[in-house]
Design an enzyme around this catalytic site. Structure first.
Site, mmCIF file in Angstrom:
data_model
loop_
_atom_site.group_PDB
_atom_site.id
_atom_site.type_symbol
_atom_site.label_atom_id
_atom_site.label_comp_id
_atom_site.label_asym_id
_atom_site.label_seq_id
_atom_site.Cartn_x
_atom_site.Cartn_y
_atom_site.Cartn_z
ATOM 1 N N GLY A 22 6.536 20.978 45.118
ATOM 2 C CA GLY A 22 7.495 22.020 45.514
ATOM 3 C C GLY A 22 8.859 21.856 44.872
ATOM 4 N N ASP A 23 9.688 22.833 45.210
ATOM 5 C CA ASP A 23 11.015 22.937 44.633
ATOM 6 C C ASP A 23 11.947 21.795 45.048
ATOM 7 O OD1 ASP A 23 12.137 24.863 42.960
ATOM 8 O OD2 ASP A 23 13.594 25.318 44.551
ATOM 9 N N GLY A 51 4.370 17.903 49.868
ATOM 10 C CA GLY A 51 5.083 19.022 49.231
ATOM 11 C C GLY A 51 5.572 18.564 47.875
ATOM 12 N N ALA A 52 4.791 17.679 47.245
ATOM 13 C CA ALA A 52 5.244 17.013 46.019
ATOM 14 C C ALA A 52 5.314 17.945 44.811
ATOM 15 C CB ALA A 52 4.318 15.849 45.707
ATOM 16 N N LYS A 60 26.413 14.420 52.622
ATOM 17 C CA LYS A 60 27.469 14.650 51.617
ATOM 18 C C LYS A 60 28.639 13.698 51.850
ATOM 19 C CE LYS A 60 26.388 19.491 50.671
ATOM 20 N NZ LYS A 60 25.938 19.576 49.297
ATOM 21 N N HIS A 76 23.827 23.178 59.093
ATOM 22 C CA HIS A 76 24.966 22.634 58.337
ATOM 23 C C HIS A 76 26.324 22.936 58.982
ATOM 24 C CE1 HIS A 76 21.752 22.205 55.623
ATOM 25 N NE2 HIS A 76 21.875 23.323 54.963
ATOM 26 N N ASP A 131 19.474 16.918 57.679
ATOM 27 C CA ASP A 131 20.405 18.010 57.437
ATOM 28 C C ASP A 131 21.203 17.512 56.246
ATOM 29 O OD1 ASP A 131 22.801 19.510 57.302
ATOM 30 O OD2 ASP A 131 22.406 20.232 59.313
ATOM 31 N N HIS A 132 20.930 18.034 55.073
ATOM 32 C CA HIS A 132 21.482 17.359 53.891
ATOM 33 C C HIS A 132 23.007 17.409 53.834
ATOM 34 C CE1 HIS A 132 21.567 21.330 51.949
ATOM 35 N NE2 HIS A 132 22.354 20.804 51.041
ATOM 36 N N LYS A 186 25.976 34.426 51.163
ATOM 37 C CA LYS A 186 25.445 34.414 49.799
ATOM 38 C C LYS A 186 26.206 35.467 49.001
ATOM 39 C CE LYS A 186 21.601 31.850 50.637
ATOM 40 N NZ LYS A 186 21.553 30.469 50.176
ATOM 41 N N ASP A 229 19.673 29.816 58.593
ATOM 42 C CA ASP A 229 19.562 29.018 57.371
ATOM 43 C C ASP A 229 20.735 28.038 57.242
ATOM 44 O OD1 ASP A 229 18.383 28.381 54.798
ATOM 45 O OD2 ASP A 229 20.067 29.452 53.887
HETATM 46 C C1 BG6 Z 1 20.126 24.932 52.199
HETATM 47 C C2 BG6 Z 1 19.921 26.398 52.440
HETATM 48 O O1 BG6 Z 1 19.892 24.212 53.379
HETATM 49 O O2 BG6 Z 1 21.452 24.693 51.755
HETATM 50 C C3 BG6 Z 1 20.227 27.185 51.180
HETATM 51 O O3 BG6 Z 1 18.576 26.630 52.838
HETATM 52 C C4 BG6 Z 1 21.587 26.830 50.639
HETATM 53 O O4 BG6 Z 1 20.122 28.580 51.433
HETATM 54 C C5 BG6 Z 1 21.769 25.325 50.527
HETATM 55 O O5 BG6 Z 1 21.723 27.432 49.357
HETATM 56 C C6 BG6 Z 1 23.202 24.968 50.168
HETATM 57 O O6 BG6 Z 1 23.296 23.591 49.923
HETATM 58 P P1 BG6 Z 1 24.344 22.993 48.882
HETATM 59 O O7 BG6 Z 1 24.201 21.523 49.022
HETATM 60 O O8 BG6 Z 1 23.954 23.521 47.540
HETATM 61 O O9 BG6 Z 1 25.692 23.503 49.310
#
Ligand code: BG6
Length: 494
Positions: free
Chosen positions: A15-16, A12-13, A186, A244, A181-182, A345, A239
């Site tokens: 990609g966004d 996916g290199a 944090k 998260h 799970d990013h 959102k 999402d």
């Molecule tokens: C992503 C979601 O996992 O996290 C997005 O798919 C969301 O919809 C984003 O905007 C938010 O991440 P952060 O780090 O910008 O708060």
């Protein structure tokens, strides 16, 4: 700590995610001396690209999104040589055989001992095929470790997640799978553990005797931007909620682990998910979960379109762009304490905050009935501001006995020179070092899905029952009523 020398394959290199997060994360690690000198990155995607074009993509991404800037000089040139590109059709095993040859050459050049990390920034339907073809194409043979890193969404419900998991588990062992799970990358989410377990003032009070409720807000100002196609099928619950928000809840609610080792921490986290009180039927869902979608509105003098008018969104869509819910963690510590979580959102500010509201003090003789005391709060600010503050009651200076809430504020992001690494930077660094604490284990993913599925199923029975809120507002009023019924309110975010 430097990473062991390894090859990082980025599927996916073009990609966004690669452009916004992953290339900048690699470059920051390099600039901070955390990347082994013997590293290589192979970008993989369908579209043809020369090595030069790919290196130019990486350069542009760094200039735009990285906290360090690159200069087009010899140093950059030397760095860029570590990046190669391979155009590949994921369903064609021959491409993987060619990739193997390319990899072996690169490993020889940099003396890399066969350590390979496969990062799939792809739609989940493709995880299975890529894993099988990595195996068939011989990419998993030889010395060194082989790890799979996968992006969310991990499936669309429990069933699809299980299928996906079975597929990848035919090829990789659980301990070699890193589910991202990013939010777990944090700084302040990782800090929750330290705040809780390293401070005498919090842990003794961290239970239903002293805490009245906990609120987690993850608000975003953005709409769906160019992601309408994906988002319209996912919605806020899947999402943000399944991953998260529930992950942050586990960090707040888990028991102290017996040791600070990945499996011990993850064991405690999954117990929280298993203790979530399930909603038993559609009625309970309706009572406890608010779903909303934004209609046209405005923010900062700017007109904002309705969700249904966004690009690639069905004009009759019933997808929720907001949800708020009340949860209970049915265990000894949390019996009776509501957890309120909300995300949406097109809300007025971008913020992630966790508020722990302590029980009110009994009005004692000294204070009499004269004052309405505000409860004490502990607020953990996750992003974009990072820090914590505690709200306490104190005498108003100069007055005889007026009481006012004051904040003891530790603003981490206000400190000069603080430049917290981005979540992806930390997670990539961890994955290459085999440190799995801040990745989600399969049983966590499965428990989170089974909780979320009940809500999604109830909604599917009556898809049109959706509240609306104007873009730029704090979401449907029903979400306020959810707390008011319990005698609480959402604390304003900062
Ligand atoms: C992503 C979601 O996992 O996290 C997005 O798919 C969301 O919809 C984003 O905007 C938010 O991440 P952060 O780090 O910008 O708060």
């Amino acid at each position: 700590l430097q990473t062991p020398s390894s090859v990082f394959f980025l599927f996916g290199a073009t990609g966004d995610l690669a452009r916004r997060k992953l290339f900048p994360a690699i470059y920051s690690l390099y600039r901070e001396g955390k990347l082994a000198d013997d590293f290589a990155v192979i970008g993989v995607a369908r579209r043809p690209r020369t090595q030069e074009e790919f290196r130019e993509d990486v350069y542009q991404s760094i200039q735009e999104f990285c906290r360090y800037k690159a200069e087009a000089n010899e140093e950059w040139y030397a760095f860029a040589q570590h990046f190669e590109y391979k155009a590949l059709d994921i369903n064609d095993v021959n491409g993987f055989r060619e990739l193997k040859e390319q990899t072996e050459k690169i490993e020889e050049r940099y003396h890399i001992p066969g350590n390979r990390m496969f990062y799939l920034a792809l739609a989940p339907e493709l995880f299975g095929s890529v894993s099988f073809n990595l195996q068939k194409g011989g990419m998993l043979e030889g010395q060194g470790w082989k790890r799979l890193v996968i992006e969310k969404p991990f499936g669309y419900d429990l069933k699809s997640a299980e299928t996906l998991n079975e597929q990848i588990r035919q090829v990789f062992r659980e301990e070699d799978i890193y589910r991202i799970d990013h939010y777990l990358g944090k700084e302040m989410v990782q800090n929750i553990e330290v705040i809780r377990f390293a401070n005498a003032f919090f842990e003794p009070l961290w239970n239903n005797m002293h805490i009245a409720n906990i609120q987690i807000t993850l608000s975003e100002t953005v709409g769906v931007e160019e992601r309408g196609g994906y988002y319209d099928h996912a919605g806020a619950l899947k999402d943000m909620g399944q991953n998260h928000m529930l992950q942050m809840l586990t960090m707040i609610a888990m028991e102290p682990p017996s040791r600070l080792l990945p499996e011990d921490i993850r064991d405690e986290k999954v117990k929280v998910l298993r203790s979530l009180r399930p909603y038993l039927n559609a009625e309970e869902v309706e009572k406890n979960v608010i779903r909303g979608q934004y209609i046209a509105g405005s923010a900062n003098g700017q007109e904002l379109p309705a969700y249904r008018a966004e690009d690639k969104v069905d004009p009759n869509s019933n997808t929720e762009t907001y949800f708020a819910t009340k949860l209970f963690v049915d265990n000894f510590r949390w019996a009776g304490v509501p957890f309120y979580i909300r995300t949406g959102k097109r809300l007025p500010v971008k913020t992630t905050e966790i508020v722990v509201e302590f029980r009110s003090m009994p009005t004692n003789v000294y204070l009499g009935q004269k004052h309405k005391l505000e409860p004490n709060l502990l607020v953990i600010r996750v992003n974009p501001m990072e820090g914590i503050y505690v709200k306490i009651n104190a005498k108003k200076p100069g007055s005889e006995s007026d009481i006012q809430p004051v904040a003891m504020d530790f603003c981490q992001s206000c400190m000069v020179g603080i430049n917290s690494p981005e979540a992806y930077e930390r997670l990539l660094h961890d994955a290459v070092r085999g440190e799995s604490t801040y990745f989600t284990r399969w049983d966590e993913v499965a428990s989170a899905w089974s909780f979320v599925d009940r809500i999604a199923e109830a909604w599917a029975e009556d898809p049109g029952k959706l509240s609306t809120y104007p873009a730029g507002s704090w979401g449907p009023t029903e979400a306020d009523e959810l707390l008011e019924k319990d005698g609480f309110h959402w604390w304003p975010v900062n």
